[in-house]
Write a protein that holds these residues in place. Structure first.
Motif, short mmCIF file in Angstrom:
data_model
loop_
_atom_site.label_atom_id
_atom_site.label_comp_id
_atom_site.label_asym_id
_atom_site.label_seq_id
_atom_site.Cartn_x
_atom_site.Cartn_y
_atom_site.Cartn_z
N ALA A 62 0.84 -1.20 0.00
CA ALA A 62 0.00 0.00 0.00
C ALA A 62 0.87 1.25 0.00
CB ALA A 62 -0.93 0.00 1.22
N LEU A 63 1.90 1.26 0.81
CA LEU A 63 2.81 2.40 0.86
C LEU A 63 3.55 2.56 -0.47
CD1 LEU A 63 4.25 1.94 4.47
CD2 LEU A 63 2.61 3.66 3.71
N GLY A 64 3.97 1.44 -1.04
CA GLY A 64 4.67 1.50 -2.32
C GLY A 64 3.81 2.07 -3.42
N ALA A 65 2.56 1.62 -3.50
CA ALA A 65 1.65 2.08 -4.56
C ALA A 65 1.32 3.56 -4.42
CB ALA A 65 0.38 1.24 -4.55
N ALA A 70 1.01 9.04 -6.12
CA ALA A 70 0.67 10.35 -5.54
C ALA A 70 1.53 11.43 -6.19
CB ALA A 70 0.87 10.34 -4.04
N LYS A 71 0.90 12.49 -6.69
CA LYS A 71 1.61 13.55 -7.38
C LYS A 71 1.96 14.66 -6.40
CE LYS A 71 -0.63 12.57 -11.80
NZ LYS A 71 -1.50 13.08 -12.89
N ALA A 72 3.08 14.48 -5.73
CA ALA A 72 3.55 15.46 -4.76
C ALA A 72 5.01 15.19 -4.45
CB ALA A 72 2.73 15.41 -3.47
N LYS A 73 5.76 16.24 -4.15
CA LYS A 73 7.15 16.04 -3.74
C LYS A 73 7.21 15.52 -2.32
CE LYS A 73 9.11 19.52 -6.86
NZ LYS A 73 9.87 20.80 -6.96
N ASP A 74 6.37 16.04 -1.45
CA ASP A 74 6.29 15.56 -0.07
C ASP A 74 5.11 14.61 0.02
OD1 ASP A 74 6.10 15.09 2.61
OD2 ASP A 74 6.03 17.19 3.23
N LYS A 75 5.39 13.32 0.20
CA LYS A 75 4.34 12.31 0.15
C LYS A 75 3.99 11.75 1.53
CE LYS A 75 5.49 11.20 -4.60
NZ LYS A 75 5.54 10.20 -5.66
N VAL A 76 4.31 12.49 2.58
CA VAL A 76 4.03 12.02 3.93
C VAL A 76 2.53 11.86 4.15
CG1 VAL A 76 4.15 12.58 6.39
CG2 VAL A 76 6.14 12.97 4.92
N SER A 77 1.74 12.86 3.76
CA SER A 77 0.28 12.80 3.99
C SER A 77 -0.38 11.63 3.27
CB SER A 77 -0.38 14.12 3.59
OG SER A 77 0.00 15.16 4.46
N ILE A 108 -2.09 -3.02 -2.88
CA ILE A 108 -1.96 -2.34 -4.16
C ILE A 108 -3.20 -1.50 -4.45
CG2 ILE A 108 -1.78 -2.68 -6.66
CD1 ILE A 108 -0.10 -5.19 -6.04
N ILE A 109 -4.39 -2.10 -4.24
CA ILE A 109 -5.64 -1.39 -4.51
C ILE A 109 -5.79 -0.18 -3.61
CG2 ILE A 109 -8.16 -1.58 -4.37
CD1 ILE A 109 -7.82 -4.51 -5.29
N VAL A 110 -5.52 -0.36 -2.32
CA VAL A 110 -5.65 0.75 -1.37
C VAL A 110 -4.64 1.86 -1.69
CG1 VAL A 110 -5.19 1.43 1.02
CG2 VAL A 110 -6.71 -0.48 0.54
N GLY A 111 -3.41 1.48 -2.02
CA GLY A 111 -2.40 2.49 -2.35
C GLY A 111 -2.81 3.31 -3.56
N CYS A 112 -3.30 2.64 -4.61
CA CYS A 112 -3.75 3.35 -5.82
C CYS A 112 -4.99 4.21 -5.53
CB CYS A 112 -4.06 2.35 -6.93
SG CYS A 112 -2.62 1.42 -7.52
N PHE A 113 -5.90 3.67 -4.74
CA PHE A 113 -7.13 4.38 -4.38
C PHE A 113 -6.81 5.63 -3.57
CE2 PHE A 113 -10.94 4.68 -1.47
CZ PHE A 113 -11.87 5.02 -2.45
N ALA A 146 -13.57 6.80 2.83
CA ALA A 146 -13.93 6.23 1.53
C ALA A 146 -13.59 4.76 1.45
CB ALA A 146 -13.21 7.00 0.42
N THR A 147 -12.57 4.32 2.18
CA THR A 147 -12.15 2.93 2.14
C THR A 147 -13.20 1.99 2.73
OG1 THR A 147 -9.81 3.58 2.20
CG2 THR A 147 -10.32 1.32 2.82
N VAL A 148 -14.02 2.49 3.64
CA VAL A 148 -15.12 1.66 4.16
C VAL A 148 -16.03 1.26 3.01
CG1 VAL A 148 -17.12 1.59 5.68
CG2 VAL A 148 -15.03 2.75 6.44
N GLY A 149 -16.38 2.22 2.16
CA GLY A 149 -17.19 1.92 0.98
C GLY A 149 -16.47 1.01 0.02
N LEU A 150 -15.16 1.24 -0.16
CA LEU A 150 -14.37 0.38 -1.02
C LEU A 150 -14.39 -1.06 -0.52
CD1 LEU A 150 -12.28 0.02 -3.35
CD2 LEU A 150 -10.50 0.55 -1.66
#
Length: 472
Positions: A62-65, A70-77, A108-113, A146-150
């Motif tokens: 999930a972290l890898g995906a 994610a389109k950001a230089k700082d990807k902590v959030s 993978i799905i959660v990371g992309c989502f 949103a992940t609850v619905g997913l």
């Protein structure tokens, strides 16, 4: 149609990059788990520290995906949001249907989502009273909800998918040596586009299951072998043959066929062969012939599959945590079966690679290292640029020129790296000068689409990337 295909290829390449996160985490965990096992040092506390990584592969994926998309230089959030979301998804699925087992695919799905939510919500406008929670931090609130619905949707969608994947695993296993051959062949064939990690992940982390003495269930060839499953390792033994013996044979052939710069080729081939033998990292050696002589690379893919079939037929069963290298061979010897046969099989494949590569290079005059045609670029190259190769370790200058010839920092939408490549997405393709980048001493440039390129640096990619981060 072409634009859609290029976009799809780009997304798959990004997904392949995300697979490197868990793969990077595995070596230390595997070594810890192995040396602390009952048949070695027998240190339960140390073994549990290693096993915790294998028990949370979905979180790592999930972290890898999310890092990949994610389109950001700082990807902590987005990373925090992805971590919370995978925990929410696991809890939701457990509450709805305990039989659902998504494994790494949940990650993978959660990371992309999560990345999709982040990319679309970071610029949303809200009342000023909520400013602290919005912007790039908004995903931390939105994604878990949103992940609850997913999870609810996946509870209906995943069971039939799970049946298909299980059927694939059973089908591969039933094919025996043929199935192992197919896996080995595709494993290498997908490396040029960086998608081998996508293909590997199911075999490594999801194929089959094994219940340990404490009741813990682990899945995947790699994790099951390290957990002591006596049926695991048949899909992994081929890599010891190829990485420790086959590719060094190829390196020797390329050195022997070199017509010029013999000492330089010898140094490059020797260091690449040692890297493959000791660490299992093959990209530096594979990239040296992958693009200049694709015929050789196709043979390499065939021989990898053949090595797998031979090992399967001989009942050679051994796995690894970091790769098919001498370290894993020694550490995991006691867990395997017929491991001693790796040596004679490896010697045979050393000779097979050596004589095949030498024959093909000479017969078809392939332009491997030391056999290149003399080439004079029509564009003037300054002395400074001529000297700015990786051999002189001038990483700061190389990074500066790469950024400049990518169209400047403002034109770089996303940049990252794997073990040997810079992976770049730009905004405007017309601003790039790829020919200039090739003059910087890099090992190659792959164009995935008009705006997506991969720059092959080699083992020094981290140093170059560190300098690029200082610029952008």
């Amino acid at each position: 149609m072409k634009a859609a295909l290029n976009s799809f290829k780009k997304k798959l390449a990004q997904l392949g990059r995300s697979m490197l996160v868990p793969v990077t985490a595995m070596p230390v965990a595997g070594i810890l788990s192995r040396i602390a096992s009952p048949d070695m040092l027998n240190i339960p506390l140390l073994k549990s520290a290693g096993d915790i990584v294998f028990g949370n592969m979905d979180i790592l994926f999930a972290l890898g995906a999310v890092v990949a998309f994610a389109k950001a230089k700082d990807k902590v959030s987005p990373m925090v949001a992805s971590l919370l979301s995978i925990l929410v998804l696991k809890s939701t699925l457990a509450a709805l249907d305990e039989t659902i087992s998504m494994g790494i695919f949940a990650g993978i799905i959660v990371g992309c989502f999560t990345a999709w939510i982040f990319n679309h919500s970071k610029d949303w406008k809200t009342p000023k009273i909520f400013d602290f929670f919005t912007g790039e931090k908004f995903v931390i609130t939105l994604a878990p909800i949103a992940t609850v619905g997913l999870g609810y949707v996946l509870s209906f969608i995943w069971p039939p998918i799970q049946m298909v994947l299980d059927g694939f695993a059973i089908g591969i296993a039933k094919l025996g040596a043929v199935g192992v051959f197919i896996f080995g062949f595709l494993n290498r064939l997908l490396i040029p586009v960086g998608l081998h990690h996508v293909f590997n992940s199911y075999i490594y982390f999801n194929l089959g299951s094994y219940t340990q003495a404490d009741g813990t269930v682990v899945t995947g060839e790699m994790t099951r072998f390290l957990a002591g499953d006596p049926t695991a390792g048949l899909f992994l033994s081929m890599f010891f043959v190829v990485m420790m013996f086959g590719l060094p044979g190829a390196a020797l052939a390329m050195y022997k066929c070199a017509k010029k710069r013999k000492s330089e080729v010898k140094g490059l081939m020797t260091s690449s062969a040692i890297t493959s033998f000791v660490t299992g990292i093959t990209e530096p050696l594979e990239f040296s012939f992958m693009f200049v002589a694709p015929q050789l690379y196709f043979v390499h893919a065939l021989y990898t599959g053949l090595a797998g079939a031979v090992c399967y037929l001989l009942g050679i069963r051994i796995g690894f945590s970091s790769g098919g290298n001498i370290i894993d061979l020694v550490l995991n010897w006691g867990l395997g079966s017929n491991v001693i046969l790796i040596i004679p099989v490896g010697i045979a494949f050393f000779a097979l690679y050596y004589f095949t590569f030498r024959f093909l290079i000479v017969k078809y005059n392939l332009k491997t290292l030391g056999r290149e045609d003399d080439f004079i670029d029509s564009e003037e190259i300054t002395e400074e640029e001529k000297n700015a190769t990786l051999s002189n370790k001038n990483y700061a200058y190389i990074a500066k020129k790469i950024v400049e010839n990518l169209g400047g920092a403002a034109n770089i939408e996303n940049i990252g790296h794997c073990m040997t490549r810079l992976r770049v997405e730009t905004k405007d393709a017309s601003l790039m000068n790829l020919e200039k980048i090739k003059q910087m001493g890099v090992k190659g440039v792959i164009t995935l689409s008009d705006t997506s390129v991969q720059i092959i640096i080699g083992s020094e990619v981290q140093q170059v990337m560190a300098e690029i981060e200082q610029i952008i």
